[in-house]
Write a protein that holds these residues in place. Structure first.
Motif, PDB file in Angstrom:
ATOM      1  N   VAL A   1      62.467  14.452   2.391  1.00 55.50           N
ATOM      2  CA  VAL A   1      61.847  15.292   1.371  1.00 55.50           C
ATOM      3  C   VAL A   1      62.880  15.623   0.296  1.00 55.50           C
ATOM      4  O   VAL A   1      62.578  15.615  -0.896  1.00 55.50           O
ATOM      5  CB  VAL A   1      61.292  16.592   2.006  1.00 55.50           C
ATOM      6  N   ILE A   2      64.098  15.867   0.723  1.00 54.64           N
ATOM      7  CA  ILE A   2      65.179  16.222  -0.187  1.00 54.64           C
ATOM      8  C   ILE A   2      66.293  15.183  -0.055  1.00 54.64           C
ATOM      9  O   ILE A   2      66.700  14.829   1.055  1.00 54.64           O
ATOM     10  CB  ILE A   2      65.734  17.633   0.137  1.00 54.64           C
ATOM     11  N   ASN A   3      66.790  14.701  -1.195  1.00 57.23           N
ATOM     12  CA  ASN A   3      67.897  13.751  -1.205  1.00 57.23           C
ATOM     13  C   ASN A   3      69.208  14.446  -0.876  1.00 57.23           C
ATOM     14  O   ASN A   3      69.290  15.680  -0.885  1.00 57.23           O
ATOM     15  CB  ASN A   3      67.999  13.077  -2.579  1.00 57.23           C
TER      16      ASN A   3
ATOM     17  N   GLY B   1      70.395  17.267  -2.952  1.00 57.92           N
ATOM     18  CA  GLY B   1      69.587  18.483  -2.991  1.00 57.92           C
ATOM     19  C   GLY B   1      68.386  18.402  -3.915  1.00 57.92           C
ATOM     20  O   GLY B   1      67.720  19.403  -4.164  1.00 57.92           O
ATOM     21  N   THR B   2      68.098  17.217  -4.422  1.00 57.87           N
ATOM     22  CA  THR B   2      66.943  17.055  -5.305  1.00 57.87           C
ATOM     23  C   THR B   2      65.761  16.490  -4.514  1.00 57.87           C
ATOM     24  O   THR B   2      65.954  15.807  -3.504  1.00 57.87           O
ATOM     25  CB  THR B   2      67.276  16.102  -6.471  1.00 57.87           C
TER      26      THR B   2
ATOM     27  N   PHE C   1      58.375  12.720  -2.493  1.00 54.39           N
ATOM     28  CA  PHE C   1      58.007  14.136  -2.566  1.00 54.39           C
ATOM     29  C   PHE C   1      57.554  14.504  -3.975  1.00 54.39           C
ATOM     30  O   PHE C   1      56.560  15.198  -4.152  1.00 54.39           O
ATOM     31  CB  PHE C   1      59.178  15.002  -2.109  1.00 54.39           C
ATOM     32  N   ASN C   2      58.272  14.018  -4.990  1.00 57.86           N
ATOM     33  CA  ASN C   2      57.859  14.264  -6.374  1.00 57.86           C
ATOM     34  C   ASN C   2      56.481  13.681  -6.652  1.00 57.86           C
ATOM     35  O   ASN C   2      55.662  14.294  -7.334  1.00 57.86           O
ATOM     36  CB  ASN C   2      58.875  13.683  -7.353  1.00 57.86           C
ATOM     37  N   LYS C   3      56.213  12.490  -6.105  1.00 61.31           N
ATOM     38  CA  LYS C   3      54.898  11.869  -6.285  1.00 61.31           C
ATOM     39  C   LYS C   3      53.812  12.712  -5.621  1.00 61.31           C
ATOM     40  O   LYS C   3      52.734  12.907  -6.173  1.00 61.31           O
ATOM     41  CB  LYS C   3      54.916  10.455  -5.704  1.00 61.31           C
ATOM     42  N   ALA C   4      54.094  13.219  -4.422  1.00 61.29           N
ATOM     43  CA  ALA C   4      53.116  14.062  -3.719  1.00 61.29           C
ATOM     44  C   ALA C   4      52.848  15.346  -4.499  1.00 61.29           C
ATOM     45  O   ALA C   4      51.700  15.788  -4.615  1.00 61.29           O
ATOM     46  CB  ALA C   4      53.609  14.379  -2.311  1.00 61.29           C
TER      47      ALA C   4
ATOM     48  N   VAL D   1      49.192  16.513  -6.015  1.00 65.28           N
ATOM     49  CA  VAL D   1      48.560  17.807  -5.735  1.00 65.28           C
ATOM     50  C   VAL D   1      48.227  18.531  -7.044  1.00 65.28           C
ATOM     51  O   VAL D   1      47.162  19.133  -7.173  1.00 65.28           O
ATOM     52  CB  VAL D   1      49.462  18.642  -4.805  1.00 65.28           C
ATOM     53  N   HIS D   2      49.116  18.441  -8.023  1.00 61.91           N
ATOM     54  CA  HIS D   2      48.826  19.045  -9.330  1.00 61.91           C
ATOM     55  C   HIS D   2      47.617  18.367  -9.978  1.00 61.91           C
ATOM     56  O   HIS D   2      46.781  19.040 -10.600  1.00 61.91           O
ATOM     57  CB  HIS D   2      50.045  18.980 -10.246  1.00 61.91           C
ATOM     58  N   ASP D   3      47.516  17.048  -9.823  1.00 60.03           N
ATOM     59  CA  ASP D   3      46.357  16.320 -10.347  1.00 60.03           C
ATOM     60  C   ASP D   3      45.072  16.781  -9.655  1.00 60.03           C
ATOM     61  O   ASP D   3      44.031  16.947 -10.303  1.00 60.03           O
ATOM     62  CB  ASP D   3      46.518  14.811 -10.171  1.00 60.03           C
ATOM     63  N   TRP D   4      45.125  16.978  -8.330  1.00 65.61           N
ATOM     64  CA  TRP D   4      43.965  17.477  -7.591  1.00 65.61           C
ATOM     65  C   TRP D   4      43.523  18.825  -8.150  1.00 65.61           C
ATOM     66  O   TRP D   4      42.344  19.047  -8.401  1.00 65.61           O
ATOM     67  CB  TRP D   4      44.290  17.668  -6.124  1.00 65.61           C
TER      68      TRP D   4
END
Length: 171
Positions: A97-99, A102-103, A108-111, A115-118
């Motif tokens: 989830v985190i590289n 720490g990013t 995870f960014n795609k998910a 969710v924002h699109d939903w």
């Protein structure tokens, strides 16, 4: 275990649900095996997201909304004159989830974007989503509590499909 709060009992030597799910997570690289397990045990999905008993509760798998969106699981639950709807996206259990820096990882960014699109789609198309989710619950409820009794409605007469019914969405 006799006396287990969920009524789960198992014979000596039989693998429990927790151990079975942990084995799936440990041994698979995608989310499909976990999705099949959760489909076979929808009460796990229900209690992972719903904190109360509620009046009506459904668990549906692969709910399609709009032309582009699909939630792996949706859990609509009603209580006290409102509906709460959890939309769940599963990701492979072995993906980071985190590289190291720490990013957030690319997946995870795609998910997060998904969710924002939903949320945007539901905000822009509330009546369509309510209607489709209501039908999906009536036709595809994995819990089977409703018994195919028609439109999801709670004990206070609040239909899931009704534009006047309050729904709180969680992603």
């Amino acid at each position: 275990n006799a006396g287990h709060p969920c009524g789960i009992s198992r014979a000596a030597g039989e693998v429990g649900l927790k151990e079975e799910l942990q084995q799936i997570i440990d041994e698979t690289t995608g989310e499909r095996a976990a999705s099949r397990f959760l489909e076979a045990h929808p009460d796990i999905v229900r209690w992972a997201f719903c904190q109360t008993g509620g009046h009506e509760t459904y668990v549906v798998k692969e709910f399609h909304f709009g032309n582009r969106y699909r939630a792996d699981f949706v859990i609509p639950m009603s209580y006290s004159g409102t509906w709460e709807v959890h939309l769940v996206e599963l990701e492979p259990p072995n993906d980071k989830v985190i590289n190291k820096g720490g990013t957030p990882s690319q997946r995870f960014n795609k998910a997060i974007s998904q969710v924002h699109d939903w949320a945007a789609y539901i905000k822009d198309n509330p009546c369509e989503v309510r209607r489709d989710l209501s039908k999906w619950c009536a036709d595809h409820d994995l819990l089977g509590y409703s018994g195919g009794c028609g439109d999801p409605c709670n004990s206070t007469g609040d239909y899931l499909r009704d534009p006047e019914t309050f729904i709180r969405y969680y992603y």
